[in-house]
Write a protein that holds these residues in place. Structure first.
Motif, PDB file in Angstrom:
ATOM      1  N   HIS A 339       0.829  -1.196   0.000  1.00  0.00           N
ATOM      2  CA  HIS A 339       0.000   0.000   0.000  1.00  0.00           C
ATOM      3  C   HIS A 339       0.868   1.251   0.000  1.00  0.00           C
ATOM      4  N   GLU A 341       0.466   4.960   0.728  1.00  0.00           N
ATOM      5  CA  GLU A 341      -0.488   5.881   1.333  1.00  0.00           C
ATOM      6  C   GLU A 341      -0.500   7.234   0.634  1.00  0.00           C
ATOM      7  N   LYS A 344      -2.250   6.538  -2.693  1.00  0.00           N
ATOM      8  CA  LYS A 344      -3.512   5.827  -2.435  1.00  0.00           C
ATOM      9  C   LYS A 344      -3.721   4.693  -3.438  1.00  0.00           C
ATOM     10  N   TYR A 346      -2.166   0.405  -4.509  1.00  0.00           N
ATOM     11  CA  TYR A 346      -1.375  -0.779  -4.199  1.00  0.00           C
ATOM     12  C   TYR A 346      -0.584  -1.117  -5.457  1.00  0.00           C
ATOM     13  N   ARG A 362      -6.258   0.620  -7.236  1.00  0.00           N
ATOM     14  CA  ARG A 362      -6.713   1.709  -6.371  1.00  0.00           C
ATOM     15  C   ARG A 362      -7.219   1.158  -5.038  1.00  0.00           C
ATOM     16  N   GLU A 363      -7.313   2.047  -4.077  1.00  0.00           N
ATOM     17  CA  GLU A 363      -7.795   1.636  -2.757  1.00  0.00           C
ATOM     18  C   GLU A 363      -9.233   1.142  -2.788  1.00  0.00           C
ATOM     19  N   ILE A 368      -9.271  -5.240  -3.329  1.00  0.00           N
ATOM     20  CA  ILE A 368      -8.770  -4.641  -2.093  1.00  0.00           C
ATOM     21  C   ILE A 368      -9.855  -4.623  -1.028  1.00  0.00           C
ATOM     22  N   ASP A 416      -6.369  -2.771   8.844  1.00  0.00           N
ATOM     23  CA  ASP A 416      -5.714  -2.121   7.708  1.00  0.00           C
ATOM     24  C   ASP A 416      -5.019  -3.167   6.843  1.00  0.00           C
TER      25      ASP A 416
END
Length: 709
Positions: A339, A341, A344, A346, A362-363, A368, A416
């Motif tokens: 990830h 951050e 945003k 992966y 994408r997140e 995900i 998380d």
């Protein structure tokens, strides 16, 4: 008894001896486990006696018969205790005890009455007694299995099969002897091998039956290599038999064919021994059929820890989760996604045995969100065949296009999703059971913790670098603030005194000093540390220079000293700067009507400098907790909070120390002790010290002041 019979019973004694040792090392004190240990030990003695008696007459036949019924009796006691726990009738258990006790009593009686016992005479006791005891043993086993709850039969079947095998063979042996009036020598000799073959079932039963309170442990490596060695031995025996048969019936070509056969067979053996897939299948087979748990969790965890602690960082760190999880399921490699951050997303950080992947997720990607919400191990084959099991999850194209993708393992830290690992197909990646899934998820959480800690360490290192930069900036700003104050004073007085030659000379000297100090700052920035110019200098001269620089402010500092010269070893600029800071702090703490006085004297073997003011003073807690704490200032935005820290730091660097005497409302006295530069300065034995009293009035009584070093 022939050599085969001796070897047969010796094998039984050896295997039961190993079983007894393993049971003794894991016994937890329960009666049932103790009876099983006793039965194994008595069986060892029984088999050893028969093996020895077949080779030497030193062991009487009556002793063998006695050992026979004693062995049967201990196994009957074990079964009777187990039967009692399951509610089998007392009558059945008592009859079983009567059978073996009666047979044992008859054997002991015959042994006592005669010095020797013939085979025929022993058969009078051995055959009917053996029939009765073996029959009662089988009745007990049938009653135990019948009365056992259905859910416990699976745990009992192995131990009942093993003990039942002992009594079934005895029943066959003695019933045959009863019919033919003689014990078959072949059946008697083979009896030891039959008993030895039942030992693995007893060991397996102990592993699967917690009621015995025995935790029998045999290393998986020992079982694996022992099984492999046994299989190789059997294979070599088969090769030898085949080669002998070819040599015997092969005719003219027999010798040649024999050599070709042996070489080819050994080649096949070496191929099988070096086959990773065969070794993996054997490990799985042994794990499923000989152990309560599929994995040796101690070894799996040690391997995981070893993987985590041998990574140096960078991409090698990101490849570590792939290797760690691949080891569990025998995968051939995979990819690790982490990830980011900031962006945003992966993205793939490492690949082992696969092509590099440039796509990112994408997140809010469905994969995900699924991994984060469900914490599931995704099996790609199951997903293709039964997508409804995965809530019709839409898999990213970068994973679908790779036909070798087998598993997706999430790395969760709490709730998380730190990242995930995509594993390629391997030996055990299909048909995962609950143990595989639990171990993968547990290892995934541990890896997530390790990676998150690594990222936190990187952030901490970066933060410390910024902190060091900010500290350096603060020290530089503090020096610049003092330089600006000096130059501002010159500019402010230039219009009024520019025609005064003395002012011009002083201005040039001040500017030159400022240039020198700025050059020192530049050197500090270049080299990361202050370039000291340590030399012997007169402390009085340094004090006079510091007082002169501070004389433009009120109260004007006053020098009180009878010492003409006192040499110390220091950097001239830094020492003057340190004294200047102490004097300016004293002026800040004192009203214009107050006083700031500086005194130079000798104290024991050191030079002593006292800076005293009549200002507001400080309490003990402030001196202890805040005075020398960097970046803590009582002057608001006007101060940097590092002056007192620099004074103490530099005094320690020169081999001296700083003491503070103060009370609220009674002013403050800073005492700086510095070592002499050479032996020219000899201390006076009658010199006054702080804590006594001198004519200058600077020293304070110890009982009236707070002292903090």
């Amino acid at each position: 008894m022939n050599s085969f019979g001796t070897a047969s019973y010796a094998l039984a004694a050896g295997l039961f001896g190993i079983l007894a040792i393993l049971l003794l090392t894991s016994w937890r004190g329960r009666l049932q486990g103790g009876l099983l240990i006793g039965a194994s030990l008595v069986t060892v003695i029984w088999a050893a006696l028969i093996a020895i008696q077949g080779k030497t007459p030193a062991i009487p036949l009556a002793g063998v018969v006695t050992a026979e019924f004693l062995r049967d009796g201990v196994w009957i006691m074990f079964l009777a205790n187990l039967a009692g726990a399951l509610g089998v009738s007392k009558l059945t258990r008592r009859l079983a005890h009567i059978a073996w006790v009666g047979a044992l009593a008859m054997a002991l009686l015959l042994w006592w009455q005669s010095s020797g016992l013939s085979i025929a005479a022993s058969g009078v006791v051995l055959v009917p007694g053996g029939l009765a005891v073996s029959l009662m043993g089988l009745i007990l086993i049938e009653q135990i299995y019948r009365n056992a709850p259905h859910q416990t039969r699976a745990a009992l079947k192995y131990i009942l099969f093993a003990i039942g095998g002992l009594f079934v063979y005895d029943l066959f042996l003695y019933s045959q002897a009863f019919l033919f009036k003689a014990i078959s020598a072949d059946a008697w000799n083979a009896r030891g091998v039959v008993n030895a073959m039942l030992v693995p079932f007893l060991a397996l039963a102990v592993r699967r039956n917690p009621n015995l309170s025995l935790e029998l442990f045999v290393s998986r490596h020992v079982v694996f290599y022992s099984t492999t060695l046994t299989a190789v031995g059997i294979y070599l025996v088969a090769i030898s038999a085949g080669a002998y048969y070819i040599r015997l019936f092969g005719g003219t070509w027999g010798g040649v064919v024999q050599i070709v056969f042996v070489v080819g067979a050994i080649g096949v053996l070496m191929t099988l021994l070096t086959s990773d897939s065969l070794r993996g299948k054997l490990r799985v087979f042994l794990g499923k059929h000989f152990y309560k748990n599929k994995f040796d969790y101690r070894e799996e965890w040690l391997h995981l820890i070893a993987e985590m602690t041998t990574q140096a960082g960078g991409r090698d760190l990101f490849a570590m989760p792939i290797r760690a999880l691949s080891h569990i399921v025998g995968s051939d490699g995979g990819s690790f996604w982490l990830h980011d951050e900031t962006r945003k997303i992966y993205d793939c950080r490492a690949c082992v045995g696969t092509e590099e992947i440039t796509e990112t997720l994408r997140e809010d990607d469905s994969l995900i969100e699924f991994l984060k919400d469900r914490d599931w191990i995704i099996e790609m084959e199951e997903w293709r065949q039964h997508p409804e099991n995965y809530a019709n999850l839409a898999m990213p194209s970068c994973l679908i296009k790779n036909a070798g993708t087998a598993l997706v393992v999430p790395l969760l830290l709490g709730e998380d999703l730190i990242g995930f690992v995509v594993l390629q197909a391997g030996q055990r990646t299909e048909g995962l059971d609950y143990e595989d899934r639990d171990l993968l998820k547990t290892a995934g959480r541990q890896l997530a913790t390790h990676i998150a800690r690594h990222k936190a360490d990187e952030l901490l290192t970066e933060s410390r670098q910024f902190d060091a930069y900010h500290r350096l900036t603060a020290f530089i700003m503090h020096d610049l603030k003092n330089l600006i104050a000096q130059l501002s004073l010159l500019v402010g007085n230039a219009e009024k005194h520019k025609a005064n030659p003395e002012f011009v000379d002083d201005m040039i000297e001040t500017v030159a000093n400022s240039v020198d100090r700025m050059n020192r700052l530049m050197n500090q920035l270049r080299h990361g540390e202050v370039q000291e110019q340590v030399q012997s200098m007169d402390l009085r001269e340094a004090v006079e220079r510091a007082i002169l620089r501070c004389a433009e402010r009120r109260p004007i500092p006053e020098l009180i000293s009878d010492e003409k010269s006192m040499l110390v070893k220091a950097d001239s600029g830094r020492l003057v700067q340190m004294l200047e800071h102490l004097i300016r702090n004293a002026q800040d703490a004192t009203t214009d009507e107050g006083s700031v006085r500086v005194q130079i004297l000798k104290k024991a073997s050191q030079a002593c400098l006292l800076v005293e003011d009549s200002g507001s003073g400080m309490d003990e807690e402030f001196i202890r907790e805040r005075l020398f704490k960097p970046f803590d200032s009582t002057k608001g935005t006007k101060g940097m909070g590092i002056g007192a820290y620099q004074v103490r730091d530099y005094a320690k660097m020169m081999g001296g120390q700083v003491n503070v005497y103060s009370e609220p409302g009674s002013g403050t006295c800073f005492e700086i002790l510095l070592p002499f530069s050479d032996e020219i300065n000899q201390p006076d034995t009658d010199t006054d010290q702080p804590g006594g009293r001198d004519t200058s009035g600077l020293s304070r009584p110890a009982e009236e002041n707070t002292r903090v070093s």
